[in-house]
Design a protein around this motif. Structure first.
Motif, mmCIF file in Angstrom:
data_model
loop_
_atom_site.group_PDB
_atom_site.id
_atom_site.type_symbol
_atom_site.label_atom_id
_atom_site.label_comp_id
_atom_site.label_asym_id
_atom_site.label_seq_id
_atom_site.Cartn_x
_atom_site.Cartn_y
_atom_site.Cartn_z
ATOM 1 N N THR A 1 0.828 -1.184 0.000
ATOM 2 C CA THR A 1 0.000 0.000 0.000
ATOM 3 C C THR A 1 0.871 1.246 0.000
ATOM 4 O OG1 THR A 1 -0.091 -0.011 2.402
ATOM 5 C CG2 THR A 1 -1.850 -1.164 1.234
ATOM 6 N N ALA A 2 0.334 2.345 -0.539
ATOM 7 C CA ALA A 2 1.110 3.565 -0.737
ATOM 8 C C ALA A 2 1.617 4.147 0.574
ATOM 9 C CB ALA A 2 0.269 4.588 -1.483
ATOM 10 N N LYS A 3 0.866 3.961 1.650
ATOM 11 C CA LYS A 3 1.228 4.579 2.917
ATOM 12 C C LYS A 3 1.671 3.539 3.954
ATOM 13 C CE LYS A 3 -1.713 8.591 2.154
ATOM 14 N NZ LYS A 3 -2.808 9.427 2.669
ATOM 15 N N SER A 4 2.470 2.586 3.508
ATOM 16 C CA SER A 4 2.996 1.558 4.397
ATOM 17 C C SER A 4 4.404 1.953 4.846
ATOM 18 C CB SER A 4 3.036 0.208 3.671
ATOM 19 O OG SER A 4 3.576 -0.777 4.503
ATOM 20 N N TYR A 5 4.616 2.024 6.152
ATOM 21 C CA TYR A 5 5.887 2.468 6.714
ATOM 22 C C TYR A 5 6.747 1.274 7.142
ATOM 23 C CZ TYR A 5 4.675 7.409 6.824
ATOM 24 O OH TYR A 5 4.377 8.703 6.464
ATOM 25 N N GLN A 6 8.028 1.358 6.815
ATOM 26 C CA GLN A 6 9.016 0.377 7.250
ATOM 27 C C GLN A 6 9.845 1.028 8.353
ATOM 28 O OE1 GLN A 6 9.044 -2.821 6.062
ATOM 29 N NE2 GLN A 6 7.185 -2.121 5.023
ATOM 30 N N ILE A 7 9.685 0.535 9.573
ATOM 31 C CA ILE A 7 10.303 1.170 10.732
ATOM 32 C C ILE A 7 11.343 0.237 11.345
ATOM 33 C CG2 ILE A 7 9.866 2.218 12.981
ATOM 34 C CD1 ILE A 7 7.002 2.735 12.057
ATOM 35 N N SER A 8 12.518 0.776 11.576
ATOM 36 C CA SER A 8 13.612 0.000 12.158
ATOM 37 C C SER A 8 13.948 0.529 13.543
ATOM 38 C CB SER A 8 14.859 0.104 11.275
ATOM 39 O OG SER A 8 14.585 -0.315 9.959
ATOM 40 N N THR A 9 14.414 -0.365 14.394
ATOM 41 C CA THR A 9 14.889 0.039 15.703
ATOM 42 C C THR A 9 15.956 -0.941 16.168
ATOM 43 O OG1 THR A 9 14.200 0.780 17.908
ATOM 44 C CG2 THR A 9 13.157 -1.233 17.069
ATOM 45 N N ALA B 1 16.744 3.332 7.241
ATOM 46 C CA ALA B 1 15.920 4.540 7.197
ATOM 47 C C ALA B 1 16.383 5.514 6.115
ATOM 48 C CB ALA B 1 15.928 5.228 8.559
ATOM 49 N N LEU B 2 17.603 5.369 5.660
ATOM 50 C CA LEU B 2 18.123 6.233 4.600
ATOM 51 C C LEU B 2 17.754 5.739 3.202
ATOM 52 C CD1 LEU B 2 21.724 6.839 5.995
ATOM 53 C CD2 LEU B 2 19.794 8.445 6.061
ATOM 54 N N SER B 3 17.106 4.587 3.118
ATOM 55 C CA SER B 3 16.920 3.935 1.815
ATOM 56 C C SER B 3 15.756 4.479 0.990
ATOM 57 C CB SER B 3 16.745 2.424 2.009
ATOM 58 O OG SER B 3 15.555 2.151 2.731
ATOM 59 N N GLY B 4 14.834 5.239 1.585
ATOM 60 C CA GLY B 4 13.745 5.778 0.785
ATOM 61 C C GLY B 4 12.581 6.278 1.606
ATOM 62 N N ALA B 5 11.590 6.807 0.908
ATOM 63 C CA ALA B 5 10.416 7.383 1.562
ATOM 64 C C ALA B 5 9.715 6.360 2.454
ATOM 65 C CB ALA B 5 9.439 7.908 0.509
ATOM 66 N N ARG B 6 9.185 6.847 3.571
ATOM 67 C CA ARG B 6 8.427 6.066 4.552
ATOM 68 C C ARG B 6 9.275 4.990 5.238
ATOM 69 N NH1 ARG B 6 4.769 6.867 0.302
ATOM 70 N NH2 ARG B 6 3.116 8.338 0.854
ATOM 71 N N HIS B 7 10.585 5.175 5.216
ATOM 72 C CA HIS B 7 11.479 4.359 6.023
ATOM 73 C C HIS B 7 11.918 5.206 7.219
ATOM 74 C CE1 HIS B 7 11.595 1.750 2.536
ATOM 75 N NE2 HIS B 7 12.291 0.855 3.218
ATOM 76 N N CYS B 8 11.762 4.667 8.412
ATOM 77 C CA CYS B 8 12.023 5.432 9.640
ATOM 78 C C CYS B 8 12.863 4.604 10.612
ATOM 79 C CB CYS B 8 10.710 5.816 10.322
ATOM 80 S SG CYS B 8 9.484 6.634 9.259
ATOM 81 N N ALA C 1 12.828 9.139 13.417
ATOM 82 C CA ALA C 1 13.418 9.848 12.279
ATOM 83 C C ALA C 1 12.968 9.174 10.994
ATOM 84 C CB ALA C 1 14.938 9.838 12.381
ATOM 85 N N CYS C 2 12.228 9.902 10.155
ATOM 86 C CA CYS C 2 11.703 9.351 8.904
ATOM 87 C C CYS C 2 12.418 9.975 7.712
ATOM 88 C CB CYS C 2 10.198 9.610 8.797
ATOM 89 S SG CYS C 2 9.225 8.677 10.001
ATOM 90 N N ASN C 3 12.745 9.146 6.744
ATOM 91 C CA ASN C 3 13.456 9.586 5.544
ATOM 92 C C ASN C 3 12.865 10.887 5.005
ATOM 93 O OD1 ASN C 3 13.906 9.568 2.430
ATOM 94 N ND2 ASN C 3 15.402 8.123 3.226
ATOM 95 N N ILE C 4 13.720 11.799 4.590
ATOM 96 C CA ILE C 4 13.307 13.139 4.176
ATOM 97 C C ILE C 4 12.366 13.120 2.969
ATOM 98 C CG2 ILE C 4 15.230 13.589 2.595
ATOM 99 C CD1 ILE C 4 13.745 16.026 5.221
ATOM 100 N N LYS C 5 12.340 12.015 2.215
ATOM 101 C CA LYS C 5 11.443 11.913 1.059
ATOM 102 C C LYS C 5 10.014 11.545 1.461
ATOM 103 C CE LYS C 5 15.185 10.556 -2.087
ATOM 104 N NZ LYS C 5 15.700 9.469 -2.971
ATOM 105 N N THR C 6 9.795 11.243 2.728
ATOM 106 C CA THR C 6 8.451 10.936 3.212
ATOM 107 C C THR C 6 7.578 12.184 3.102
ATOM 108 O OG1 THR C 6 9.424 9.367 4.784
ATOM 109 C CG2 THR C 6 7.132 10.033 5.164
ATOM 110 N N PRO C 7 6.349 12.084 2.587
ATOM 111 C CA PRO C 7 5.493 13.265 2.410
ATOM 112 C C PRO C 7 5.296 14.047 3.704
ATOM 113 C CG PRO C 7 4.566 11.406 1.229
ATOM 114 C CD PRO C 7 5.717 10.863 2.033
#
Length: 232
Positions: free
Chosen positions: A22-30, A79-86, A209-215
């Motif tokens: 889905t367009a608004k699916s977030y991949q979050i790492s910790t 998190a640096l790999s693309g939009a909606r990666h945090c 912290a979410c990738n800067i390309k995230t809307p």
């Protein structure tokens, strides 16, 4: 034949659309850093004080998400790999500022220096006194990076608790970390050692912290959700 080909192409496109995320699916790492973010063996899930705020913000904002646990540097680089990666829980530094949108703060931690009791390093009174010693910390962590930038002698490990073994064996003479984390490990029954906190360096806010390309509009929703949970 032509109409059959068109039908097959349309069918293929439809199957790709169904399988796409889905367009608004977030991949979050910790990382494993209790009590802020860590794996709960009993419930087989990632928990913690910061994790609770991240989950609440994502769910209130209506976004799908996955949280995965990695060593810190891998979590950060994902998190640096693309939009909606945090990634969380992340210290907001000058070097990182432009790379991410910052949601939070989630928690506040203390940067402090610890020494083994009875050693020369245990008697230091201020940060400048630490320049004669080797300071251990987590690879890629903002606290250790800041000391390295200031010219202190540092060594890093990829798994944080390895610093305990290095301090006990005096391969490092000081360890920079958060006292709450160390106390949590002690209460959990982790093999421990005689130590003393010698210098408090700073109190630091940690963020999602979410990738800067995230809307930006989505980031604003997340910020409002975190702020709402803080005001309760």
């Amino acid at each position: 034949m032509k109409s059959l080909l068109v039908f097959l192409i349309a069918l293929l496109c439809a199957s790709v659309a169904v399988s796409a995320p889905t367009a608004k699916s977030y991949q979050i790492s910790t990382e494993d850093y209790p009590p802020y973010n860590h794996y709960d063996d009993k419930n087989k899930t990632i928990v913690g004080l910061a994790t609770r705020k991240v989950r609440t913000a994502m769910e209130k904002s209506g976004f799908e998400y996955q949280i995965r646990l990695y060593p810190w540097l891998r979590a950060y680089n994902r998190a640096l790999s693309g939009a909606r990666h945090c990634v969380y829980s992340t210290a907001r530094t000058t070097e990182r500022e432009a790379l991410f949108h910052w949601v939070g703060p989630l928690v506040t931690v203390e940067w402090a220096l610890f020494a083994k009791k009875g050693t020369p390093a245990a008697s230091i009174q201020k940060l400048e006194d630490a320049r004669q010693f080797v300071i251990g910390g987590l690879e890629g962590d903002a606290s250790l990076s800041e000391l390295k930038r200031q010219g202190f002698k540092t060594e890093s490990v990829v798994t944080n608790w390895l610093n305990k073994d290095k301090l006990v064996g005096q391969r490092i003479q000081l360890w920079i970390d958060d006292p709450v984390y160390i106390d949590f490990e002690k209460q959990k029954g982790t093999e421990f050692f005689d130590y003393v906190k010698v210098v408090k360096i700073a109190s630091v806010d940690l963020y999602l912290a979410c990738n800067i390309k995230t809307p930006s509009a989505e980031i604003e929703l997340l910020k409002k959700s975190v702020a709402a949970s803080d005001s309760r």
